[in-house]
Scaffold this motif. Structure first.
Motif, PDB file in Angstrom:
ATOM      1  N   ALA A 174       0.838  -1.202   0.000  1.00 43.47           N
ATOM      2  CA  ALA A 174       0.000   0.000   0.000  1.00 43.47           C
ATOM      3  C   ALA A 174       0.875   1.255   0.000  1.00 43.47           C
ATOM      4  N   TRP A 175       1.965   1.218   0.756  1.00 41.01           N
ATOM      5  CA  TRP A 175       2.885   2.354   0.798  1.00 41.01           C
ATOM      6  C   TRP A 175       3.489   2.601  -0.587  1.00 41.01           C
ATOM      7  N   ASP A 176       3.914   1.542  -1.236  1.00 36.75           N
ATOM      8  CA  ASP A 176       4.495   1.679  -2.571  1.00 36.75           C
ATOM      9  C   ASP A 176       3.477   2.177  -3.589  1.00 36.75           C
ATOM     10  N   ARG A 177       2.231   1.769  -3.454  1.00 35.34           N
ATOM     11  CA  ARG A 177       1.179   2.151  -4.401  1.00 35.34           C
ATOM     12  C   ARG A 177       0.808   3.635  -4.309  1.00 35.34           C
ATOM     13  N   GLN A 178       1.140   4.289  -3.225  1.00 36.57           N
ATOM     14  CA  GLN A 178       0.755   5.698  -3.080  1.00 36.57           C
ATOM     15  C   GLN A 178       1.902   6.654  -3.376  1.00 36.57           C
ATOM     16  N   ASN A 219       4.368  11.396  -1.594  1.00 32.81           N
ATOM     17  CA  ASN A 219       3.278  10.548  -1.121  1.00 32.81           C
ATOM     18  C   ASN A 219       1.937  11.203  -1.453  1.00 32.81           C
ATOM     19  N   ILE A 220       1.091  10.506  -2.220  1.00 35.81           N
ATOM     20  CA  ILE A 220      -0.213  11.103  -2.527  1.00 35.81           C
ATOM     21  C   ILE A 220      -1.038  11.303  -1.263  1.00 35.81           C
ATOM     22  N   LEU A 221      -0.769  10.506  -0.234  1.00 38.84           N
ATOM     23  CA  LEU A 221      -1.540  10.623   1.002  1.00 38.84           C
ATOM     24  C   LEU A 221      -1.263  11.933   1.726  1.00 38.84           C
ATOM     25  N   ASP A 222      -0.215  12.654   1.318  1.00 38.16           N
ATOM     26  CA  ASP A 222       0.089  13.962   1.893  1.00 38.16           C
ATOM     27  C   ASP A 222      -0.492  15.110   1.067  1.00 38.16           C
TER      28      ASP A 222
END
Length: 167
Positions: A137-141, A151-154
């Motif tokens: 999941a980390w690599d996918r974002q 990081n897209i999550l940021d």
């Protein structure tokens, strides 16, 4: 690798994550934290000393989780949820991923506030994501460095489709 930020990126990431098994059993300590947080959620919410420790104490996963949700998301959590979720996260990256995943689930459930009952009965009823799933999941974002954070999550603008409108 993602090279363009769009409002649905986090939703697509979370949809993928939501389809992964959530069957990794909690350790005895994590299970105890979840049970106590569920049974005593109202007492935790009324305990000003505990809430102050979470908000203003030294570095902790509880503080990181609670403040990440408060600063970066449009849903809220109880302090009991912060305690429970902190028990299953080992790194700031995992805090970020679970906080974003909960944003997605809150939107899908139509809830602006997530409580322990939501976590235990509807979001993670049978366990949590495996470490391998979290690494994937980390690599996918990940996204291109020329977009700012890698990081897209940021990226708040990548969460548009799962934003919960206030009002």
């Amino acid at each position: 690798m993602i090279t363009k930020i769009t409002p649905d990126l986090v939703e697509k990431w979370a949809e993928w994550l939501d389809h992964q098994p959530k069957t990794t059993a909690l350790t005895e300590e994590q299970m105890q934290t979840f049970v106590l947080a569920t049974m005593h959620e109202s007492k935790i919410e009324a305990n000003e000393e505990l809430k102050n420790d979470i908000l203003n104490g030294g570095p902790s996963m509880e503080r990181l989780f609670y403040n990440r949700v408060k600063a970066c998301h449009t849903y809220t959590i109880t302090f009991a949820v912060a305690l429970a979720m902190a028990s299953i996260t080992r790194t700031p990256g995992e805090v970020t991923m679970y906080a974003n995943y909960l944003q997605y689930k809150a939107k899908k459930m139509g809830k602006g506030l997530l409580r322990m009952q939501d976590i235990g009965m509807h979001i993670l009823p049978y366990g949590v994501f495996s470490r391998d799933t979290m690494r994937e999941a980390w690599d996918r974002q990940k996204c291109s460095h020329n977009l700012g954070s890698d990081n897209i999550l940021d990226h708040n603008e990548a969460q548009g489709t799962i934003e919960i409108k206030q009002g």
